[in-house]
Design a protein around this motif. Sequence first.
Motif, PDB file in Angstrom:
ATOM      1  N   SER A  80      25.984  77.788  59.509  1.00 20.38           N
ATOM      2  CA  SER A  80      25.137  78.440  58.517  1.00 20.38           C
ATOM      3  C   SER A  80      24.060  77.472  58.056  1.00 20.38           C
ATOM      4  CB  SER A  80      25.973  78.892  57.306  1.00 20.38           C
ATOM      5  OG  SER A  80      26.421  77.764  56.565  1.00 20.38           O
ATOM      6  N   VAL A  81      23.099  78.014  57.314  1.00 21.78           N
ATOM      7  CA  VAL A  81      22.022  77.174  56.779  1.00 21.78           C
ATOM      8  C   VAL A  81      22.584  76.064  55.917  1.00 21.78           C
ATOM      9  CG1 VAL A  81      20.007  77.191  55.266  1.00 21.78           C
ATOM     10  CG2 VAL A  81      20.360  79.074  56.857  1.00 21.78           C
ATOM     11  N   ASP A  82      23.602  76.354  55.145  1.00 23.66           N
ATOM     12  CA  ASP A  82      24.170  75.367  54.222  1.00 23.66           C
ATOM     13  C   ASP A  82      24.784  74.176  54.945  1.00 23.66           C
ATOM     14  OD1 ASP A  82      23.411  76.954  52.120  1.00 23.66           O
ATOM     15  OD2 ASP A  82      25.377  77.898  51.875  1.00 23.66           O
ATOM     16  N   ASP A  83      25.206  74.368  56.196  1.00 21.55           N
ATOM     17  CA  ASP A  83      25.868  73.279  56.911  1.00 21.55           C
ATOM     18  C   ASP A  83      24.933  72.116  57.207  1.00 21.55           C
ATOM     19  OD1 ASP A  83      28.295  74.582  56.925  1.00 21.55           O
ATOM     20  OD2 ASP A  83      27.971  75.535  58.878  1.00 21.55           O
ATOM     21  N   TRP A  84      23.615  72.338  57.145  1.00 22.46           N
ATOM     22  CA  TRP A  84      22.676  71.230  57.309  1.00 22.46           C
ATOM     23  C   TRP A  84      22.727  70.257  56.131  1.00 22.46           C
ATOM     24  CZ3 TRP A  84      20.301  70.284  61.774  1.00 22.46           C
ATOM     25  CH2 TRP A  84      20.031  71.341  62.649  1.00 22.46           C
ATOM     26  N   GLN A  85      23.271  70.730  55.000  1.00 20.17           N
ATOM     27  CA  GLN A  85      23.224  69.912  53.781  1.00 20.17           C
ATOM     28  C   GLN A  85      24.599  69.563  53.230  1.00 20.17           C
ATOM     29  OE1 GLN A  85      20.164  69.140  53.295  1.00 20.17           O
ATOM     30  NE2 GLN A  85      19.246  70.786  54.512  1.00 20.17           N
ATOM     31  N   ASN A  86      25.648  70.133  53.775  1.00 19.22           N
ATOM     32  CA  ASN A  86      26.970  69.971  53.171  1.00 19.22           C
ATOM     33  C   ASN A  86      27.927  69.251  54.106  1.00 19.22           C
ATOM     34  OD1 ASN A  86      26.234  71.388  50.817  1.00 19.22           O
ATOM     35  ND2 ASN A  86      26.679  73.361  51.798  1.00 19.22           N
ATOM     36  N   HIS A  87      28.319  68.056  53.732  1.00 24.05           N
ATOM     37  CA  HIS A  87      29.365  67.310  54.428  1.00 24.05           C
ATOM     38  C   HIS A  87      29.813  66.205  53.497  1.00 24.05           C
ATOM     39  CE1 HIS A  87      31.504  64.891  57.438  1.00 24.05           C
ATOM     40  NE2 HIS A  87      31.571  66.010  58.148  1.00 24.05           N
ATOM     41  N   SER A  88      31.060  65.799  53.628  1.00 21.89           N
ATOM     42  CA  SER A  88      31.588  64.751  52.744  1.00 21.89           C
ATOM     43  C   SER A  88      30.901  63.415  52.964  1.00 21.89           C
ATOM     44  CB  SER A  88      33.097  64.604  52.950  1.00 21.89           C
ATOM     45  OG  SER A  88      33.390  64.264  54.293  1.00 21.89           O
ATOM     46  N   SER A  89      30.313  63.212  54.152  1.00 25.55           N
ATOM     47  CA  SER A  89      29.659  61.948  54.483  1.00 25.55           C
ATOM     48  C   SER A  89      28.156  62.151  54.621  1.00 25.55           C
ATOM     49  CB  SER A  89      30.224  61.381  55.790  1.00 25.55           C
ATOM     50  OG  SER A  89      29.409  60.352  56.299  1.00 25.55           O
TER      51      SER A  89
END
Length: 560
Positions: A80-89
């Motif tokens: 999704s679009v959000d996956d470009w900005q969301n990760h623990s690292s």
Amino acid sequence: MILNKLKMILRYYHTLKYLKLRQFFWRIRYRFFRNNTADLSPPPQMRDENGIWKLPAARRASMVANNCFLFLNQEGELNSVDDWQNHSSKLWLYNLHYFDDLNANGSSERTEWHSSLINQWINDNPPAKGEGWEPYPLSIRIINWIKWHLKGNQLTPEAIESLAIQTRWLTKRLEWHLLGNHLFINAKALVFAGCFFHGIEADKWLEKGIEILLHEIPEQILQDGGHFERSTMYHALAFEDMLDLYNISNRFPRAFKTWNKEISTWPEIIKKMGQWLKAMSHPDGEISFFNDAAIGIAPTPSEIFRYAEDLNIECADLTKEEVIWLRESGYIRINHHDIALIIDIAPVGPDYLPGHAHADTLSYELSINDKRIVINSGTSRYGLGAERERERSTAAHSTIEVDKENSSEVWAGFRVARRAYPLQPEVLSNKNEISVSCSHNGYLRLPGRVIHKRTWNITETQISILDQIDGKYSSATSRIFFHPEIKPDLNNLEGHFSVDNQQFFWNLSNGDPVLSNSKYSPEFGVQMDNVCLEINIDSPTVEFRIELPNSNIQNSVQEI
């Protein structure tokens, strides 16, 4: 409470006092006077010039399936679009935005995935929004998209337009507040974009990139060829950067004609960088671990050397010399038959940029029969946290810790306050013996005003490491970390380990030794169990000795 606040104030003072004034100036300017509007005007025309382009160095593949990625040994999906900005690292997200897989091993088999990913990035990352528009990942992405195009793929008109928008944004965000490898990669991106496009705007990008590089190359690449941050990993990345710059100067020779004289010096600089990397790599072909260093971030040394050869740059292998003294960067390599000993008598890095420094002064790594024996603990992660602090600490390196303090005050992930400096390095070599000695002043800040001196000695029958601690202290611990494949035993003050079914016996002059469990991180996201010999020191001197099969010492010292 007041005492803790005072300690923190002093820590900040000892950290900030080394920074350049322009680092303060640009940090303030970017925080309070930043232009957040992207320039969406049409892109310049592409440059019509067809010089020679060689295939750049390739990394490991990181796109393991369509929209599935493996960075830092952690797998993740882009759904999704959000996956470009969301990760623990944050570093994992940076890697997602780098687009390194466009030029990785086997990339030609993933061309359709790459084309789709570029279009997806453009659609999901509007100008000036999100992690991908930060200047460091932005710079690497600009370079990777252009490399991908130059090797025969086709960027769409939308991607070409996006490249121009990204480059314009970068010109407003050059990392003058950080300097070092960040500013270098910003300048490299401007050069790539300035060559790729044509016209007044593109020429300005190229001129600005070259202007920065002509200042930063002599600043960051030392006379012995080493990168000034004293990290083998970042040196390999800088080596690749220089090869890329030389490559693109051959691809667009007319664009570079103004700077032909300056560019003519690049092959010699690159040769020295290659010599340095060979000297600082183990016989297994991979880098040693001093400061922030991990396998798998840069292309392998062998792949970078392949790239250099394709560009007709031969990097001499100095490891045939018995002693190589990289005097300006501060490392020494001793080669003796099946032994390779790499010694750290270096400052932790440039004073104004020690972010990748570890408190590892006077540590060393040892290989025998092409196998790593004694190691430093490596780097498994960036950011904040207890494990990051441990991996940067003196206690994670094959050196001596005094009063449970670090030799350099590493803190907060990428900061260093008071730091150790090497004192009076000396190398002696004759037909019977090779000796290296050095002290450091990192513990002079302690109440006991401690100086640690270490001497490495190789004779026909023995490797010895003699430590001398001058000053008053409550405790001192020498640590010797063994590679996970090495299983030493301990019996009082002696023991042995095996390498390829050959036994090596070791002993101590004194002290209280114990074997403890530790963690070794040869790559980001990897931790392996290993053994550490901890020696609680109960006298001013202690000597660790490894017995060797008989051999002959030759007299040969090569300084760079």
